[in-house]
Design an enzyme around this catalytic site. Structure first.
Site, PDB file in Angstrom:
ATOM      1  N   GLY A 198      -2.512  -3.605  -0.834  1.00  0.00           N
ATOM      2  CA  GLY A 198      -1.860  -3.704  -2.133  1.00  0.00           C
ATOM      3  C   GLY A 198      -0.361  -3.556  -2.037  1.00  0.00           C
ATOM      4  CB  ALA A 199       2.087  -1.788  -2.499  1.00  0.00           C
TER       5      ALA A 199
ATOM      6  CD  GLU B  92       3.248   4.794   2.097  1.00  0.00           C
ATOM      7  OE1 GLU B  92       2.744   5.638   2.853  1.00  0.00           O
ATOM      8  OE2 GLU B  92       2.610   3.822   1.660  1.00  0.00           O
TER       9      GLU B  92
ATOM     10  CD  GLU C 255       2.537   1.789  -2.445  1.00  0.00           C
ATOM     11  OE1 GLU C 255       2.979   2.367  -1.436  1.00  0.00           O
ATOM     12  OE2 GLU C 255       1.323   1.575  -2.620  1.00  0.00           O
TER      13      GLU C 255
ATOM     14  CG  HIS D 107       3.096   6.862  -0.878  1.00  0.00           C
ATOM     15  ND1 HIS D 107       2.336   7.844  -0.298  1.00  0.00           N
ATOM     16  CD2 HIS D 107       2.239   5.819  -1.113  1.00  0.00           C
ATOM     17  CE1 HIS D 107       1.090   7.427  -0.186  1.00  0.00           C
ATOM     18  NE2 HIS D 107       0.995   6.218  -0.684  1.00  0.00           N
TER      19      HIS D 107
END
Length: 861
Positions: free
Chosen positions: A280-281, A283, A315, A318
């Site tokens: 998804g992504a 950080e 994110e 994070h």
């Protein structure tokens, strides 16, 4: 992958020996376009020169540095040249006779990636432009530069990148002089703060880039300014809604500054939406990367925007939980992922327009956790991670969603302010350092006054999910004499729960709560004394408001109420919890699959929360394909298609519900009439008032037509001509693979298993199209083939592609008894196979065994 698979013991020994003062990394990326890189002419590689300054506690000691690369040109340690052929084995460079203070220089040719690991190279089919980005977690920075690849050897980084002159390059810190860099193609970046290898980042290419600025007055009278950036491929720029991304970003920064009392520590805040992303992504501080599917090419529902906002905030959390303070080793992965998952929902509710975010968490994220926690591979939130392969597999529903659920329970247990004050102290004590579980527990004990050791032992150091069941007795006046909660499970845990009593008060207002009590559930049986004497309820909802992590069970009276009035529950959270509980009962073969389908057909059309509705569609599709009795599948599919079309026609024109039901109708359409309607909607000869059949919807309609043999290769090619983009190519591959022919399946199998020419995104698209529920006979020959090839695939391909193939091609659609026997035979014959591979097969076997139990329950009706 043995040489690449760093163990925890090796990492611990190296951390005891070394401390790293800094990295200087120089990358020449011109070969990405023109094939020239530091004197070579190989368009598949780039030059990487790394200087590492580090200290050793022992003069004369030996260690190794990590590097996965096709070749190493030179290695120099403390001024002495080492023979690359003698010290480099393909994944490690051996270092002997260390001094107390050391300087290592490694000049290597590293490879561009097509698997989304390391430095990924993507060529946009729309315009031929090349885009690069990095993805390292947990240990792929070593594919780009030589390093000590473990989270507890933090250091500052100085990065220099030589790129094509028309490109822009981004990294964790700002470029020193962007205007000069843009002219000569050499980008030099300011030194980073001390960070771990896996969160360093490079994004390079002709990205479309937009900017904004976040400002905040600080208590000392100064003003914090954070430059904001957001980027995507040029081909997606017309769809890029950067204003909404910046809005969520600013709201999140305000929220976390208010709660954490620690200013964002990494300067700028860029967010890159990149192609062919595996997750998804990620950080990366100052340079967060996201999958570009978060840029919406067509109509999507509010829940899609909510998911994107949640990911942005996850994110962002994070930056503190993970980047500023990092776990020592992947055992404590939860110290960043559980917190970020919890904080994403906590912030989305507290800071944005998505104030129903906890409903999404209860209905969606926790479903992921409940499934993972019932697999044979279940593990405690704080896990036993022996090596990097273990770490890769533990980015799962337990580490993320169960951990986040446990933290939500902790907030109820310790108090919200005590929890936040603990976080503040944690950041200030351990900034730029590494921590273990005990470090967090100690500050939470200080701030809450609670015994965190016992709480941790119950919630973080054990596995499995408890079931909570209400049992009530009543007097002659129909009042509760005693309401108890029974707790089942291998480990009985303390639960802070709310118990809600509901009664039906007619069509309006429906099923409403008239009594509620919070109680600490301990042991096998807990009495809720506060509810004694209340009127008999129609529904008892244990874990009302979703305070704890558990399976919700019902007494028989409550089940009867839900069968008649599920759609009448007024509160959307309570309704979502009941749906989730009924799905759990279906998965556990306690409720027949056809009963769950019937509830969806009768009540899903009244569901107001669009995210819940989409989850119901996902569950129902799974129920039909995997859990329904084989003899009932055809009838069940017909009923679902009829129900989906009915709700599609009833939905408000142009609404999110209409859009959602249209996609579900496409997923269930199988009859000649339904397929004819899809053809008409594509051709424009049929119309449903308010339904905009945009390009993404066109592909959703085309796939079932391809799978049923109605749309041939020429029709699919014509659709690609309309949408000759990276997204269109993925859809085309999925549709081609979905065709019901032996030749299509054989070609797909060859590309997935016998070749490594497909990129990670096209591997996923091919897998997605391959296993069609209506093609079980066509897929039957691949059961034996699967077990013949998986060990070789695991050995030859990257771990990401290996995971995708092993999971995605498991023959879950075949006869359960035969496939279970074949799986058991493979497991028995491959006891020495890599543990991570065996885990994937065991998980798939468990899913299939669960499906067999559900099918048997459904057949018994």
């Amino acid at each position: 992958m043995p040489g690449e698979n760093l163990s925890r013991d090796e990492a611990r020994q190296r951390a005891e020996l070394l401390s790293v003062d800094g990295y200087e990394v120089s990358l020449d990326l011109r070969s990405a376009v023109d094939g020239q890189s530091g004197g070579t002419a190989d368009p598949h590689t780039f030059r990487s020169v790394t200087t590492i300054r580090f200290r050793s506690t022992q003069a004369g000691a030996s260690t190794f540095v990590d590097l996965i690369a096709p070749s190493v040109t030179s290695v120099t340690l403390n001024g002495s040249a080492l023979d690359p052929s003698a010290v480099f084995d393909g994944s490690r460079i051996a270092l002997e006779s260390l001094a107390r203070e050391n300087v290592l220089v490694v000049d290597a040719q590293c490879a561009y990636s097509r698997t989304g690991e390391g430095l990924h190279r993507f060529v946009d089919p729309e315009d031929g432009e090349v885009y690069l980005y990095t993805q390292y977690e947990p240990a792929d920075a070593r594919r780009v530069f030589a390093n000590f690849e473990q989270p507890d050897l933090k250091a500052p980084y100085l990065l220099e990148v030589t790129a094509p002159e028309s490109w822009t390059v981004w990294s964790n810190s700002p470029a020193e002089d962007p205007s000069t860099s843009a002219k000569d193609g050499v980008w030099r970046f300011a030194a980073t703060k001390p960070i771990s290898t896996y969160i360093t980042a490079v994004v390079a290419g002709p990205y479309h880039y937009e900017t904004d600025l976040y400002t905040r007055a600080l208590p000392d009278g100064t003003v914090l300014e954070i430059p904001l950036g957001a980027m995507c491929r040029k081909g997606l720029a017309r769809h890029f809604d950067a204003d909404d991304i910046f809005l969520i970003t600013k709201q999140g920064l305000d929220f976390f500054h208010d709660r954490f009392d620690y200013p964002y520590p990494f300067g700028k805040y860029d967010q890159a939406f990149v192609p062919e992303y595996n997750i998804g992504a990620m950080e990366n501080p100052g340079c967060v990367t996201f999958r570009e599917e978060y840029i919406f090419r067509g109509q999507v529902t509010r829940s899609s925007y909510e998911r994107r906002a949640n990911t942005i905030l996850h994110e962002m959390a994070h930056m503190w939980f993970g980047d500023l303070v990092t776990m020592v080793w992947w055992d404590d992965l939860w110290l960043k992922e559980s917190f970020a998952d919890f904080m994403g929902s906590y912030a989305i509710v507290g800071a944005t327009r998505f104030t129903d975010g906890w409903i999404t968490f209860a209905n969606n994220r926790k479903a992921w956790a409940y499934r993972a926690d019932q697999l044979p591979s279940t593990h405690p939130v704080t896990a036993d991670i022996r090596d990097l392969e273990d770490a890769k597999l533990n980015f799962d529903g337990i580490t993320y969603a169960k951990g986040a659920s446990v933290l939500k329970q902790l907030v109820a247990y310790a108090g919200e302010e005590a929890f936040l004050e603990g976080a503040r102290r944690y950041f200030k004590r351990h900034a730029y350092g590494n921590t273990r579980l005990a470090d967090l527990l100690s500050v939470l004990e200080e701030t809450s006054g609670r015994d965190m050791t016992a709480w941790s032992r119950s919630w973080l150091e054990t596995s499995g999910v408890n079931a909570l069941t209400p049992v009530a007795t009543y007097d002659a006046a129909d009042r509760i004499t005693e309401l108890a909660i029974l707790q089942d499970g291998d480990v009985l845990r303390p639960h802070r729960v709310a118990v809600g009593l509901y009664r039906y008060e007619g069509a309006q207002p429906g099923l409403v709560r008239y009594a509620r009590a919070e109680v600490d559930v301990t042991g096998a049986r807990t009495v809720v004394t506060e509810l004694a004497g209340t009127e008999r309820p129609d529904l008892v909802l244990v874990n009302d408001d979703d305070l704890t992590y558990c399976k919700i069970r019902f007494d028989e009276g409550s089940l009867e109420t839900l069968r008649a009035h599920l759609g009448d529950i007024a509160d959307p959270m309570a309704r979502a919890l009941c749906w989730s509980a009924l799905w759990s009962l279906t998965r556990d073969a306690l409720v027949p699959t056809r009963d769950f389908v019937d509830l969806v057909l009768r009540f899903a059309g009244r569901e107001s929360d669009i995210g819940v509705l989409q989850m119901l569609h996902t569950w129902t599709h799974t129920a039909l394909v995997h859990y329904a009795a084989p003899a009932w599948r055809e009838e069940g599919g017909r009923l679902l298609a009829e129900g989906a079309l009915r709700e599609l026609r009833l939905a408000e024109p142009g609404s999110q519900h209409q859009l959602t039901w249209a996609r579900f109708f496409a997923a269930t359409a199988r009859s000649a009439a339904d397929l004819q309607l899809l053809e008409g909607l594509l051709a424009g000869t049929a119309r449903i008032d308010g339904l905009d059949v945009d390009q993404e919807m066109r592909w959703a309609f085309l796939e079932p037509l391809a799978a049923e043999g109605v749309a041939d290769e020429s029709v699919i090619a014509a659709e690609l001509a309309r949408d000759d983009t990276a997204s269109g190519k993925r859809h085309e591959v999925r549709c081609l693979t979905a065709r019901p022919s032996a030749e299509a399946k054989a070609a797909a199998w060859e590309q997935m298993v016998e070749s490594d020419t497909l990129s990670n995104a096209l591997v996923i698209a091919t897998i997605s199209g391959f296993a069609q529920a209506g093609q079980r006979e066509l897929l039957a020959p691949y059961t034996a083939k699967y077990f013949e090839v998986i060990e070789r695939v695991w050995q030859e391909r990257s771990i990401q592609i290996g995971m995708d193939v092993v999971r995605g091609l498991f023959p879950s659609l075949q006869d359960a008894e035969g496939t279970l026997a074949a799986t058991d035979a493979w497991l028995a014959a491959h006891e020495d196979a890599p543990a991570a591979l065996r885990r994937l097969v065991l998980e798939a076997r468990d899913d299939l065994a669960r499906a067999a139990r559900a099918q048997a329950r459904d057949a018994a009706v």
